[in-house]
Design a protein around this motif. Sequence first.
Motif, mmCIF file in Angstrom:
data_model
loop_
_atom_site.group_PDB
_atom_site.id
_atom_site.type_symbol
_atom_site.label_atom_id
_atom_site.label_comp_id
_atom_site.label_asym_id
_atom_site.label_seq_id
_atom_site.Cartn_x
_atom_site.Cartn_y
_atom_site.Cartn_z
ATOM 1 N N GLU A 156 0.840 -1.206 0.000
ATOM 2 C CA GLU A 156 0.000 0.000 0.000
ATOM 3 C C GLU A 156 0.875 1.255 0.000
ATOM 4 O OE1 GLU A 156 -0.521 -2.657 1.737
ATOM 5 O OE2 GLU A 156 -2.574 -3.281 1.283
ATOM 6 N N ASN A 157 1.960 1.209 0.746
ATOM 7 C CA ASN A 157 2.897 2.330 0.811
ATOM 8 C C ASN A 157 3.470 2.619 -0.576
ATOM 9 O OD1 ASN A 157 4.579 4.235 2.201
ATOM 10 N ND2 ASN A 157 6.239 2.760 2.070
ATOM 11 N N ALA A 158 3.851 1.528 -1.287
ATOM 12 C CA ALA A 158 4.370 1.709 -2.638
ATOM 13 C C ALA A 158 3.286 2.230 -3.561
ATOM 14 C CB ALA A 158 4.942 0.380 -3.162
ATOM 15 N N GLY A 159 2.061 1.760 -3.353
ATOM 16 C CA GLY A 159 0.940 2.245 -4.160
ATOM 17 C C GLY A 159 0.734 3.740 -3.988
ATOM 18 N N ALA A 160 0.872 4.223 -2.748
ATOM 19 C CA ALA A 160 0.716 5.662 -2.508
ATOM 20 C C ALA A 160 1.802 6.434 -3.254
ATOM 21 C CB ALA A 160 0.765 5.959 -1.014
ATOM 22 N N ALA A 161 3.016 5.885 -3.307
ATOM 23 C CA ALA A 161 4.082 6.555 -4.060
ATOM 24 C C ALA A 161 3.719 6.621 -5.538
ATOM 25 C CB ALA A 161 5.409 5.814 -3.866
ATOM 26 N N ALA A 162 3.060 5.542 -6.030
ATOM 27 C CA ALA A 162 2.624 5.549 -7.429
ATOM 28 C C ALA A 162 1.568 6.623 -7.645
ATOM 29 C CB ALA A 162 2.091 4.169 -7.820
ATOM 30 N N GLY A 163 0.748 6.875 -6.639
ATOM 31 C CA GLY A 163 -0.246 7.933 -6.749
ATOM 32 C C GLY A 163 0.375 9.313 -6.839
ATOM 33 N N TYR A 164 1.635 9.413 -6.461
ATOM 34 C CA TYR A 164 2.333 10.702 -6.525
ATOM 35 C C TYR A 164 3.365 10.716 -7.638
ATOM 36 C CZ TYR A 164 0.288 12.524 -2.228
ATOM 37 O OH TYR A 164 -0.579 13.008 -1.283
ATOM 38 N N GLY A 165 3.251 9.826 -8.614
ATOM 39 C CA GLY A 165 4.050 9.979 -9.818
ATOM 40 C C GLY A 165 5.008 8.842 -10.134
#
Lengths: 407, 444
Positions: free
Chosen positions: B372-381
């Motif tokens: 999920e943490n990595a997914g949030a990073a994907a949400g920011y580019g």
Amino acid sequence: MERRCEVGSEALGVKRWALRLCTIAAVALLGATESHCQTLVIRADTVIPVSGPAFKFGIVVVRDGKIESVGQRAVVWPGARVIHAAVAMPGLVDPHSYLGCQNETDEPVDAITPDLRACDAFDSQAPLLRKAVAAGVTAVGIAPGNGNVIAGQMSAMRLGSTPQILSGYAAQKFSVSLDAANVQRNPTSRAGAVALARAALGGARRGQSVSSSRQTALLVGEFPTRLSERTGALKLVLDGRVPAFMHAPESVDAEVALQLADEFHLKPVLLHAGESVRVADMVKSHGATVVVGPLKFEDKDRTLESPGRLARAGVKVAFCTDAPLTDPGSLRMTAHLAVKYGMPADAAIRAITLNGAEALGLGARTGSLDKGKDADLLLLSGDPLDLTSRVVAVISGGRVVYEAGKQ
Amino acid sequence: MPIPRLAPLLYAFLSASLTAGIAQSQDRPVALIGATIMPVSCAPIKNGTVLLQAGKIKAVGANVAVPANARRIDVRGKVIIPGLIDAESSLFLSAEELNTAGAADRDVLDGVDLFDDASAKVLARGVTTVYLSPGRRGSITGVGAVVKLRATDAIATDPKPGYARVLKSRSALKATLGLSTNNRSSSLERLASYEALRSTFKGAQQYADSFARYDRALKRYELELKLPAEPVDDGSGDDPFGGGGQAPAGPQKPTKPRPVPSQEILVKALKREIPVRIEAHRADDIMNALRLADEFGFKLILERATDGQMVAAEIARRKVPVIWGPALMNGAPQLDSVDHSARSAGSLARAGVRLAIVTDGVTGLSSRFVLENAGAAAGYGLSVGDALRAVTLGAAEILGVGDRVGSLEIGKDADLVVLSAGPWDPRSRVEQVWIDGEAVRGGK
């Protein structure tokens, strides 16, 4: 005078020449009328109004800071800016945080400080405000801390390039939990906290002011204006005109808070009250909204499951961030984790939009995509509950306040 | 008395066949059939099959021949990803362990409690390998280890109990540069931090040199021993009483320097046998870390690199990987992370920097949400491909276990997760977790 052309999709071929004529005429006339902010036409593959079911291939028109229309009917606004996105939803509402005023709103000397106002300490240049906007938060409730029995006035702020005060006194913050107990002054116990709260609210009913601090009690006697500020602030809570945000981290705090709300006809909003799921029936019968969160990676399973259990018990749930104690952009992460641990998806979306707005008393102004409401929108590249969806643009009060790739 | 004599024979026969039976069931291949497979090392495979045997991946692809004796598991409609990796975890470690000052020879494995129940929750979310890091208190805090999680119900029969198996001990040395104390910092303090780390490495160089000098001196001594003793004319022959003369000076045996364990670890780092993970936040501290790596030649890995995007080209040029995270800040604002930006992961990746993405959790439970943490990073580019890689193969390579775990490739450990939907889908549930070819969750 703007000429507006409505073109049904099936008639497009026939009326194309008319459309062109309208456009030329409108462009020519554009110089004559300069609207206060540019009209926006948002075209989204999925529109999530929140107040109604989501639908595909929708168009939202934003004009003069308000939502002009939401629907599937193609409209053409000459001179309008067209923005495309996969998903259009209401701007996120964070009903409780310390953004811009952290550590500046606590007066621990006196446990009863209803006249403190959070927006008086608000730093509009706080860097974290930009993070909140970039994550799609358009309205935020800022609050005093959890350390006073009656801690002061929460303010509702609109976020954007320049934050604005939507409501200076959006809610009164209460804390009849052990967090309000303080060995340096009264109260030192939960029962003491409740007794003080009762005395203050009862006193306000009778037009008297109550304080837990001897110094303040003396001051109040000397300055009558101060007296009226304190009782005036509490009177609004007694009338139910202003909600009472009650910090209730344990289920016993929730029970106590709801009993106080009964006694004084308050409009309770239970804050940080994931544990209130143990008394969910009582919460539901009071119609109280429960503000939960933020959900963190280190939370126990039970904490992560509580928003889902509350929602399925019929309780209105809203998520908050408590920023800057957590990232101001963490609302979608909280919603995502709640869904993974059992919360229905639509309840989670509502928890980061309309329920938070209603908790702050802003339900008529924002929190959903409805005609006439403030134009607060979040445009995403995909499902808001999918963490990998990127923010395409954020519109607050009808203005584009954030756009991907333009920061 | 035939029966007592038969009993040991019978026992031997039974136990032999039992172990043969167990061995056979362990060797019996398992085929997971029909899922969308995301090996990470290559493009996703639709309708694919993974064949596991003897703890390893035997085959993976769209047209795998499934042996007749294989146990078949239908995973149609599911998604299979490699077991997830948290490249910096507090699992099995207490707050006290992480907050006390350390030294180069402090091994994190000496302070772990391998019976931490949190590991079962971490495993349930598909995290199969974690790196246990020593704390952040001090210039050099110790060496960390890579461990693989295990099911918590099967340990009673195991000779080496505990909810984790060590995959690589003493796998990296941890150091810090320029960290603030109590949210206060100053250029003098940061200079002192740099000087401390630099003189530590200089000291290690001198320690290594002292052994080299000793070796040379020993060889010289041994050579001199073989030479005949030369008469020494010191005038004593003129004295009729012959007193007071010294014995002819022979070769002196050199004294061997005393081995110091902490210096031994540092020498290993200088020889690039173990990498050095330096936690640095400010751009100038990151540049100092790069300068130290240039000067002393150790294998550098940057932790956090909060300002990394400002010096991304320098980091990329030296091929230094970054252990990045978390995407969303947690806890009261810290001075070190005041310029934290979730966007920097994407900036670093686009500049060509290899990433592992970690939760930087205060407790072991935080490792549950590494995906999920990595997914949030994907949400920011960050791209979703880079995000998944940063918690699988990318993390494994940075941890030095890329030959064993991190991707679904033939010959690698059979660590994988069966999801009900794609890894980023909010509705996705972890249905099965396999470690070393055994189902530790579902799949039974």
